[in-house]
Design a protein around this motif. Structure first.
Motif, short mmCIF file in Angstrom:
data_model
loop_
_atom_site.label_atom_id
_atom_site.label_comp_id
_atom_site.label_asym_id
_atom_site.label_seq_id
_atom_site.Cartn_x
_atom_site.Cartn_y
_atom_site.Cartn_z
N ASP A 8 0.80 -1.18 -0.04
CA ASP A 8 -0.11 0.06 -0.14
C ASP A 8 0.94 1.26 0.03
N TRP A 9 1.98 1.15 0.48
CA TRP A 9 2.97 2.22 0.77
C TRP A 9 4.26 1.72 1.09
N ILE A 10 5.28 2.66 1.19
CA ILE A 10 6.71 1.93 1.13
C ILE A 10 7.37 2.87 2.27
N ALA A 11 8.10 2.31 3.23
CA ALA A 11 8.68 3.08 4.25
C ALA A 11 10.12 2.82 3.95
N VAL A 12 10.78 3.91 4.34
CA VAL A 12 12.38 3.97 4.19
C VAL A 12 12.85 4.85 5.10
N ASP A 13 13.99 3.91 5.58
CA ASP A 13 15.11 4.59 6.70
C ASP A 13 16.51 5.03 5.85
N TRP A 14 16.63 6.16 5.73
CA TRP A 14 17.84 6.50 4.89
C TRP A 14 18.97 7.02 5.61
N GLY A 15 19.90 6.17 6.27
CA GLY A 15 20.98 6.88 6.88
C GLY A 15 21.97 7.42 6.42
N THR A 16 23.20 7.79 6.70
CA THR A 16 24.49 8.13 6.21
C THR A 16 25.05 7.14 5.22
#
Length: 229
Positions: A8-16
């Motif tokens: 349904d949707w996309i979760a993103v954890d975008w670190g260094t």
């Protein structure tokens, strides 16, 4: 990843240093993906291609909402998402929209949190805190989020009241990889007893910490102690 995954949707954890994504159906993760395309390795025009490489197999013909948190919202990130001042609910601020590109995605970046006195900031951890609060409604106390920059956050009435950052992981990495201790510190194994004893010593005599650290090298030289974590 498989072409059959249709979230349904996309979760993103975008670190260094790392990019992580979850294909979500409501509150359930259908699939997970990870790449080394961290914020620190990308110029601004490389963010969307890096994201599409990670989540492309999850996209269909309709527009997909992608909600991002972490260093992707820093000044050097995809788009700057200004910090939200505490005390505040961890993800109460309005997400910042990313400029339109690929028509299959509509990406947003969650703002981090800031504390003016003493000065402190967080990006990404506020989303983890929001998840904890969602799973533990009514919980008050202190949350520890270990990492390169460990966060200790005071939570009350569903808000982050205050927090403090400790460079624990970064200091360990610097000491273990760049200092004289690199010859005496290994990366394999774990001695729980030694860890607890070291914490007790540091709490009892914090002024002796620098001396205790060098003693690790001295014992290695004099006693032939094997490198250990």
């Amino acid at each position: 990843m498989t072409a059959e995954v249709r979230p349904d949707w996309i979760a993103v954890d975008w670190g260094t240093s790392c990019l992580r994504g979850w294909a979500m159906q409501g509150g359930t993760a259908l699939a997970r993906a990870e790449s080394p395309d961290g914020m620190g390795t990308l110029s601004r025009d490389q963010f969307e291609p890096a994201l599409l490489r990670l989540i492309g197999d999850w996209l269909g013909d309709h527009e997909m909402t992608v909600l991002c948190c972490g260093m992707v919202g820093s000044r050097q990130g995809w788009v700057e998402a200004p910090y939200h001042a505490v005390p505040a609910k961890p993800i109460d601020a309005k997400p910042v929209s990313v400029p339109r590109g690929d028509p299959r995605i509509r990406a947003y970046v969650l703002p981090g949190l800031r504390q003016n006195a003493p000065a402190d900031v967080m990006r990404g951890e506020e989303t983890q805190i929001a998840g904890f609060i969602a799973l533990n409604p009514g919980w008050d106390g202190v949350i520890c989020l270990p990492g390169t920059h460990t966060k200790w956050a005071e939570i009350s009435a569903g808000e982050v009241v205050s927090f403090q950052t400790f460079m624990t992981g970064e200091m360990f990495a610097l000491l273990g990889q760049e200092s004289v201790l690199r010859h005496s510190v290994g990366s394999d194994g774990w001695d729980a007893v030694a860890f607890v004893e070291a914490i007790a010593d540091a709490i009892a005599r914090p002024e002796r910490l620098a001396a205790q650290l060098f003693s690790v090298r001295a014992r290695d030289l004099l006693e032939g102690t094997a490198p250990a974590v």
